[in-house]
Enzyme design. Structure first.
Site, short mmCIF file in Angstrom:
data_model
loop_
_atom_site.label_atom_id
_atom_site.label_comp_id
_atom_site.label_asym_id
_atom_site.label_seq_id
_atom_site.Cartn_x
_atom_site.Cartn_y
_atom_site.Cartn_z
N GLY A 252 34.15 -24.09 -60.21
CA GLY A 252 32.69 -24.05 -60.27
C GLY A 252 32.05 -25.22 -59.57
O GLY A 252 31.00 -25.08 -58.92
N ASP A 253 32.67 -26.40 -59.66
CA ASP A 253 32.15 -27.58 -58.97
C ASP A 253 32.22 -27.41 -57.46
O ASP A 253 31.29 -27.75 -56.74
CB ASP A 253 32.95 -28.82 -59.39
CG ASP A 253 32.88 -29.08 -60.88
OD1 ASP A 253 31.77 -29.33 -61.38
OD2 ASP A 253 33.93 -29.01 -61.54
N ARG A 254 33.37 -26.89 -56.99
CA ARG A 254 33.53 -26.67 -55.55
C ARG A 254 32.52 -25.63 -55.06
O ARG A 254 31.91 -25.80 -53.99
CB ARG A 254 34.95 -26.19 -55.26
CG ARG A 254 35.24 -25.88 -53.79
CD ARG A 254 34.94 -27.07 -52.92
NE ARG A 254 35.51 -26.93 -51.59
CZ ARG A 254 35.01 -27.52 -50.51
NH1 ARG A 254 33.94 -28.29 -50.60
NH2 ARG A 254 35.59 -27.38 -49.34
#
Length: 485
Positions: A252-254
């Site tokens: 999700g961060d990427r």
């Protein structure tokens, strides 16, 4: 591109080891620790990945004055950190793995925190950004009223991507995209009394689109891809490339970081979302957050021409294939020697990545695969088939482009650090000389199925596959060119 990441910092600790016996005290495995790695998590992971991609990154966050914070400062080398006082200790998440299998996770300092303070420099970083990523991990940086006001103003002029958290703040109005996963979308919707127990993530996301006042909501659904929801528009499904995933941490961060970059470059929302899903899949294929290198490396210098034969002979590679027009420019080698480069990177404690193939008629699929491969380590070495080797593999009509031109085109790509040309049908001899830590291939199969896996296993290397890009191939491009020639 100048990107400001606003969000909560976590310290992620990975304890990796093996287990071959049970404890005599209790029926639990005894983990023989091989290594302990610390990295920036939460908003720190978003900032780290964006900085590794070459962007000018500022992290607006809260940072304590404790041992965990000292580890975070080291992990965030290369990122400009602007921090207010958090009034709480550094939240730390420690994961224990046996091989690639998680065993247990310990959380420390993760109880609810007071709202951190902000500074003028933090607000100025939001105001001057070309794009903003909000990584809310429930530590209340997004509850600071001055920061919320700055984010509201930023959303009026640049793309703001908000990755929400069930314990976090409601996104400010006007955000370009909010990116909950399917479980979060349902949890948010239920928390505000919008849905009952029998509703899917798409419906929950649609309700949140109306409630949050954002331009769009992108609900991510793991290997099922994502669904893009916009006002007065039909939902748009975005498939995820088939990827072998051992650790989903950081996907999700990427995705949020990549989405902000693509929107900041001016891509349309649907195309930016599709690219971000592909980037997240490639990130997971490379091992996810746990595979991120944290060592600072010196830049490796290319070998001189006089050193090259001895280096290659010592590595068992044999003489270099002559590439007319590429070899010498004022006595300096234009084509860096892959073996020497690999040794320099390894000696500095870095990760050597290699990939290989014919690369006849470079296309977008090649470029994406090479870029994904380079992001996994500290150098990328391409093993390139000679013209004769290509003819044996592809037929008398190939290659279309000579090995000299193919090598030169590859080296023109920023993500390629060196090219090694080989004349055999497989790169096995090349690999034994380079000894890469990671061998990358695109395709629709698992890393264990790659024939190179056995070779790399000899020195502890591993094979990774990155997403296959359909409708992008040399054969298809050659056929299209034939129709207009």
């Amino acid at each position: 591109m100048k990107i400001t990441v606003v969000g909560d910092l976590l310290l992620d600790v990975d304890i990796n080891g093996t287990a071959t016996r049970l404890s005599p005290d209790a029926p639990v495995p005894v983990v023989d620790v091989a290594d302990v790695r610390r990295r920036a998590g939460g908003a720190g992971l978003v900032a780290t990945v964006l900085a590794r991609d070459g962007h000018d990154v500022t992290l607006v966050t809260a940072l304590a004055d404790d041992d965990g914070a000292s580890h975070l400062r080291r992990a965030l080398a290369g990122v400009s950190v602007l921090a207010g006082a958090p009034l709480a200790r550094t939240p730390t998440k420690t994961r224990v793995r046996i091989g690639t299998h998680p065993v247990v996770r310990f959380d420390q300092g993760c109880s609810p925190a007071p709202v951190p303070s902000s500074t003028g420099a933090m607000l100025a970083a939001i105001a001057s950004a070309d794009a903003v990523v909000v990584a809310d991990y429930g530590r209340r940086i997004t509850a600071n009223p001055d920061i919320r006001a700055s984010l509201t103003e930023a959303a009026r002029r640049v793309p703001v991507v908000w990755d929400p958290h069930p314990a976090g703040s409601v996104p400010v109005p006007g955000v370009a995209v909010v990116t909950p996963n399917s479980a979060e979308a349902l949890a948010f919707a239920k928390a505000v009394g919008l849905v009952g127990s029998h509703v899917d993530a798409e419906a929950g996301g649609r309700l949140l689109l109306d409630t949050w006042g954002s331009a769009s909501v992108l609900v991510t659904m793991g290997e099922a891809g994502a669904v893009l929801l916009r006002a007065n528009a039909q939902p748009q499904g975005i498939p995820a490339p088939k990827t072998h995933v051992s650790d989903p941490c950081g996907a999700g961060d990427r995705l949020a970081g990549s989405l902000a970059v693509h929107l900041g470059k001016g891509l349309g929302l649907a195309e930016a979302a599709a690219r971000a899903v592909e980037d997240a899949s490639a990130f997971l294929a490379a091992g996810g957050a746990a595979a991120l290198a944290t060592a600072a490396l010196a830049t490796a210098a290319p070998a001189t021409v006089g050193e090259e034969p001895a280096v290659r002979a010592a590595a068992g590679l044999g003489p270099v294939v002559e590439l007319k027009g590429l070899e010498l420019v004022d006595g300096t080698e234009l084509r860096p020697d892959g073996v020497q480069l690999a040794r320099s990177i390894r000696d500095a404690g870095g990760t050597v990545v290699a990939t290989g193939g014919c690369f006849d008629l470079l296309h977008a699929g090649h470029a994406r695969t090479l870029a994904a491969a380079r992001s996994m380590g500290d150098c990328l070495i391409v093993c390139l088939n000679t013209d004769e080797s290509v003819r044996r593999l592809k037929g008398a009509h190939r290659p279309i482009v000579s090995v000299e031109d193919r090598a030169e085109l590859l080296l023109a790509l920023e993500c390629v650090d060196a090219v090694v040309v080989f004349g055999e049908d497989t790169p096995e001899t090349c690999l034994r000389g380079i000894r890469p830590d990671i061998w990358v291939k695109g395709g629709d199969y698992t890393p264990e199925e790659l024939p190179e896996a056995r070779v790399l296993a000899a020195w502890g290397g591993r094979c990774v596959t990155v997403p296959f890009h359909p409708a992008r191939s040399t054969s298809g491009l050659a056929a299209a060119l034939a129709k207009v020639s």
